[in-house]
Write an enzyme that holds these catalytic residues in place. Sequence first.
Site, PDB file in Angstrom:
ATOM      1  N   GLU A 114       0.866  -1.175   0.000  1.00 35.50           N
ATOM      2  CA  GLU A 114       0.000   0.000   0.000  1.00 35.50           C
ATOM      3  C   GLU A 114       0.906   1.230   0.000  1.00 35.50           C
ATOM      4  O   GLU A 114       2.031   1.172   0.501  1.00 35.50           O
ATOM      5  CB  GLU A 114      -0.928  -0.018   1.219  1.00 35.50           C
ATOM      6  CG  GLU A 114      -1.861  -1.219   1.215  1.00 35.50           C
ATOM      7  CD  GLU A 114      -2.794  -1.276   2.420  1.00 35.50           C
ATOM      8  OE1 GLU A 114      -2.760  -0.316   3.239  1.00 35.50           O
ATOM      9  OE2 GLU A 114      -3.536  -2.255   2.542  1.00 35.50           O
ATOM     10  N   ARG A 138      33.938  -3.788 -32.656  1.00 40.69           N
ATOM     11  CA  ARG A 138      34.301  -2.387 -32.888  1.00 40.69           C
ATOM     12  C   ARG A 138      35.810  -2.193 -32.767  1.00 40.69           C
ATOM     13  O   ARG A 138      36.443  -2.744 -31.854  1.00 40.69           O
ATOM     14  CB  ARG A 138      33.564  -1.501 -31.882  1.00 40.69           C
ATOM     15  CG  ARG A 138      33.840  -0.014 -32.022  1.00 40.69           C
ATOM     16  CD  ARG A 138      33.112   0.579 -33.208  1.00 40.69           C
ATOM     17  NE  ARG A 138      33.454   1.986 -33.360  1.00 40.69           N
ATOM     18  CZ  ARG A 138      32.825   2.992 -32.743  1.00 40.69           C
ATOM     19  NH1 ARG A 138      31.805   2.734 -31.943  1.00 40.69           N
ATOM     20  NH2 ARG A 138      33.195   4.233 -32.946  1.00 40.69           N
ATOM     21  N   GLN A 196      28.278   2.640 -20.913  1.00 44.82           N
ATOM     22  CA  GLN A 196      29.573   3.282 -21.099  1.00 44.82           C
ATOM     23  C   GLN A 196      30.388   2.586 -22.193  1.00 44.82           C
ATOM     24  O   GLN A 196      31.017   3.248 -23.034  1.00 44.82           O
ATOM     25  CB  GLN A 196      30.352   3.262 -19.780  1.00 44.82           C
ATOM     26  CG  GLN A 196      31.585   4.145 -19.776  1.00 44.82           C
ATOM     27  CD  GLN A 196      31.226   5.621 -19.711  1.00 44.82           C
ATOM     28  OE1 GLN A 196      30.120   5.976 -19.319  1.00 44.82           O
ATOM     29  NE2 GLN A 196      32.157   6.477 -20.101  1.00 44.82           N
ATOM     30  N   GLU A 201      10.161  -5.962  -4.332  1.00 40.19           N
ATOM     31  CA  GLU A 201      10.238  -7.014  -3.306  1.00 40.19           C
ATOM     32  C   GLU A 201      11.079  -6.565  -2.106  1.00 40.19           C
ATOM     33  O   GLU A 201      11.809  -7.347  -1.507  1.00 40.19           O
ATOM     34  CB  GLU A 201      10.828  -8.311  -3.900  1.00 40.19           C
ATOM     35  CG  GLU A 201      10.064  -8.878  -5.075  1.00 40.19           C
ATOM     36  CD  GLU A 201       8.736  -9.514  -4.679  1.00 40.19           C
ATOM     37  OE1 GLU A 201       8.265  -9.270  -3.552  1.00 40.19           O
ATOM     38  OE2 GLU A 201       8.173 -10.249  -5.499  1.00 40.19           O
TER      39      GLU A 201
END
Length: 381
Positions: A128, A268, A336, A363
């Site tokens: 709640e 890359r 990053q 939780e």
Amino acid sequence: MPAKRLLPTPEADAIVEEARRFAQEELTPRAADESESGSLRDVFTRLGELGYLGMPYPRQAGGSGQPYEVYLQALEEIGGAWTAVGLGLSVHIASCYPLATLGTRAQSERWLGDMLAGGQLGGYCLSEKHAGSDPAAMQSRARRTPEGFELTGSKAWVTHAGDADFYTVFARTSKDRSHGISCFLVAADSPGLSVRRPERTMGLAGSAVATVDFDGVRIDAERLVGGDGRGLGIALEALDSGRLGIAAIAVGLAQAALDHSVAYATERETFGERLIEHQGLGFLLADMAAAVAGARGALLDAARRRDRGLPFSREASIAKLVATDAAMKVTTDAVQVHGAWGYTKDSPVERQMRDAKALQILEGTNQIQRMVIARHLGRGQ
């Protein structure tokens, strides 16, 4: 991908491998395109057909009868592909917990089978807005009537709100703080039950989260689960297992972000070398891999304790804390690694970073987990 999993049986290996296939082939392609809107009900129907909605519950009840060690590794695969789906699966498992563990034979025969098979999707109504981390302070009330109970109040942050067929609801039946809360199984189409507009969350897009209101909802006496006044204990037990579910999703999310980062850094090139060959970036990836492995170890330790019937509440909080903090760190580092592209919504790691933040809150926040762990230590546990 992580190294080949060390699973206890060939059946378990097949179950987790099927979860991986389902996640890669059916969830990953949809996650980026559909995560912003739309119901995921068809996904949970599919999960029910595959047997995952009742995975840790007994076969005689309609479940798959798998140990938590296996269920959580399957959940890791699913949550890693699409966090919102993993969370929805974990919430459904939690919503079935009271009935599956404490329901009478008549209750189980009437409702449980369909819930575990995927015919009924569940929501878990504990929090709640004024009592999120203190469930004993809840104000929702179930007043006794000649036929059963009348439920009034509101529950916040309910996953599957509006999509669920039933809600496992905790409400106060007396003024006793600890022993005045009971658990009810409430049909979603009950008169007086309504769902507010979904929350606009930073992450977990695709997961319907909203407040559910109960305005004099009449509940038959047979829908009281576990006995009068036992609800708080049931909720706390379910939370221990639910924290393992969140930890598994966090590990899967972190692993997925690591996989994306390694692939990007391998493909890359800068200054004539692959990114991964630059020591600064290579060490960052190594730290990410170590964080994922450590989180997975904490998760499996807690799961194996649960499967052996040993106390695991402290270990569940440790796993949730370690795994979700690792997911936040790993996904941030993944952005990053990807540079400017990682900051765009076309990159999966941007979505993963936003999703990871939610896992540190769900939780029980990670501050609450530290309190739980400290209390166990103070009791010599």
